[in-house]
Design a protein around this motif. Structure first.
Motif, PDB file in Angstrom:
ATOM      1  N   ASP A   1       0.810  -1.224   0.000  1.00 39.86           N
ATOM      2  CA  ASP A   1       0.000   0.000   0.000  1.00 39.86           C
ATOM      3  C   ASP A   1       0.842   1.272   0.000  1.00 39.86           C
ATOM      4  O   ASP A   1       0.545   2.222  -0.736  1.00 39.86           O
ATOM      5  CB  ASP A   1      -0.943   0.023   1.207  1.00 39.86           C
ATOM      6  CG  ASP A   1      -2.051  -1.009   1.094  1.00 39.86           C
ATOM      7  OD1 ASP A   1      -2.363  -1.437  -0.037  1.00 39.86           O
ATOM      8  OD2 ASP A   1      -2.606  -1.391   2.142  1.00 39.86           O
ATOM      9  N   GLU A   2       1.870   1.309   0.816  1.00 34.13           N
ATOM     10  CA  GLU A   2       2.692   2.520   0.907  1.00 34.13           C
ATOM     11  C   GLU A   2       3.431   2.776  -0.405  1.00 34.13           C
ATOM     12  O   GLU A   2       3.512   3.905  -0.877  1.00 34.13           O
ATOM     13  CB  GLU A   2       3.681   2.392   2.067  1.00 34.13           C
ATOM     14  CG  GLU A   2       4.235   3.697   2.560  1.00 34.13           C
ATOM     15  CD  GLU A   2       3.182   4.638   3.132  1.00 34.13           C
ATOM     16  OE1 GLU A   2       3.381   5.863   2.980  1.00 34.13           O
ATOM     17  OE2 GLU A   2       2.186   4.199   3.710  1.00 34.13           O
TER      18      GLU A   2
ATOM     19  N   LYS B   1       1.508   4.399  -3.443  1.00 28.23           N
ATOM     20  CA  LYS B   1       1.267   5.845  -3.487  1.00 28.23           C
ATOM     21  C   LYS B   1       2.068   6.544  -4.583  1.00 28.23           C
ATOM     22  O   LYS B   1       1.664   7.599  -5.068  1.00 28.23           O
ATOM     23  CB  LYS B   1       1.570   6.479  -2.131  1.00 28.23           C
ATOM     24  CG  LYS B   1       0.588   6.078  -1.051  1.00 28.23           C
ATOM     25  CD  LYS B   1       0.969   6.699   0.280  1.00 28.23           C
ATOM     26  CE  LYS B   1       0.009   6.262   1.381  1.00 28.23           C
ATOM     27  NZ  LYS B   1       0.407   6.818   2.697  1.00 28.23           N
TER      28      LYS B   1
ATOM     29  N   GLU C   1       8.133  10.604  -1.309  1.00 27.76           N
ATOM     30  CA  GLU C   1       7.013  11.499  -1.581  1.00 27.76           C
ATOM     31  C   GLU C   1       7.535  12.894  -1.864  1.00 27.76           C
ATOM     32  O   GLU C   1       8.577  13.291  -1.342  1.00 27.76           O
ATOM     33  CB  GLU C   1       6.043  11.513  -0.400  1.00 27.76           C
ATOM     34  CG  GLU C   1       5.342  10.176  -0.232  1.00 27.76           C
ATOM     35  CD  GLU C   1       4.142  10.275   0.688  1.00 27.76           C
ATOM     36  OE1 GLU C   1       3.494  11.327   0.721  1.00 27.76           O
ATOM     37  OE2 GLU C   1       3.881   9.278   1.367  1.00 27.76           O
TER      38      GLU C   1
ATOM     39  N   ASN D   1      12.917   4.752   3.079  1.00 30.11           N
ATOM     40  CA  ASN D   1      11.593   4.159   2.897  1.00 30.11           C
ATOM     41  C   ASN D   1      11.699   2.680   2.551  1.00 30.11           C
ATOM     42  O   ASN D   1      10.951   1.856   3.071  1.00 30.11           O
ATOM     43  CB  ASN D   1      10.808   4.898   1.807  1.00 30.11           C
ATOM     44  CG  ASN D   1      10.317   6.241   2.262  1.00 30.11           C
ATOM     45  OD1 ASN D   1      10.223   6.516   3.453  1.00 30.11           O
ATOM     46  ND2 ASN D   1      10.004   7.097   1.300  1.00 30.11           N
TER      47      ASN D   1
ATOM     48  N   TYR E   1      10.072  -0.461   4.881  1.00 28.85           N
ATOM     49  CA  TYR E   1       8.969  -1.323   4.447  1.00 28.85           C
ATOM     50  C   TYR E   1       9.399  -2.671   3.866  1.00 28.85           C
ATOM     51  O   TYR E   1       8.577  -3.565   3.727  1.00 28.85           O
ATOM     52  CB  TYR E   1       8.094  -0.577   3.436  1.00 28.85           C
ATOM     53  CG  TYR E   1       7.460   0.654   4.022  1.00 28.85           C
ATOM     54  CD1 TYR E   1       6.423   0.551   4.942  1.00 28.85           C
ATOM     55  CD2 TYR E   1       7.916   1.925   3.692  1.00 28.85           C
ATOM     56  CE1 TYR E   1       5.837   1.676   5.495  1.00 28.85           C
ATOM     57  CE2 TYR E   1       7.340   3.058   4.238  1.00 28.85           C
ATOM     58  CZ  TYR E   1       6.296   2.927   5.139  1.00 28.85           C
ATOM     59  OH  TYR E   1       5.726   4.037   5.689  1.00 28.85           O
TER      60      TYR E   1
END
Length: 168
Positions: A21-22, A25, A73, A97, A101
């Protein structure tokens, strides 16, 4: 778009990242004038995977790190200084990141952190890192030129119409 799903071995290597999910994005973030960051990352990952596999290198790690190389991001600072800061610092943010994850190896970490060389001062330590670096630059140039081609074509056509009207 890269037809990565038809290459089952490649897709199997990156499927967990794509379904996260992350990570998903980045599919909502525009990059290089007309595509998403996810599309760009898939191109870099897939072409780097094909090259390293052909050369007998660590293609699994290359495919995964190539996909994660822009896993960050956008900052809210849209000034020139803010964009430059993001341009210079995003490899470290993407690496952080990725480590948060996913489990990444030292090779994958090097690929992600060094993919902006020589724009950043981190020199790639592995041949796979150099390949992703080169593929990233090549893909970015292709994507930028593709987005400007439309504008260039439009301006050229506009100029020709004006010229023909002027010559009448």
């Amino acid at each position: 778009m890269v037809k990565y799903k038809s290459d089952y071995e490649y897709y199997h290597l990156i499927e967990d990242i794509l379904n996260h999910d992350e990570f998903g994005k980045i599919g909502e973030i525009a990059q290089h004038g007309g595509i998403t960051r996810l599309e760009h990352s898939l191109r870099v990952s897939y072409y780097s995977y094909k090259i390293t596999r052909r050369l007998g290198l660590q293609y699994k790690e290359t495919a995964r790190a190539g996909l994660l190389h822009d896993f960050f991001e956008n900052t809210t600072d849209t000034s020139k200084k803010g964009k430059l800061y993001q341009f210079m610092k995003h490899p470290r943010e993407a690496c952080e990141n990725a480590k948060t994850y996913f489990e990444i190896s030292p090779l994958e970490e090097d690929i992600i952190k060094c993919h902006m060389f020589p724009s950043n001062t981190l020199v790639p330590r592995y041949l796979e890192s150099w390949i992703v670096n080169f593929v990233d630059k090549t893909v970015a140039i292709y994507e930028f030129s593709k987005s400007f081609q439309y504008k260039f074509s439009y301006l050229t056509n506009f100029y020709i119409i004006l010229l023909f009207n002027f010559l009448k």
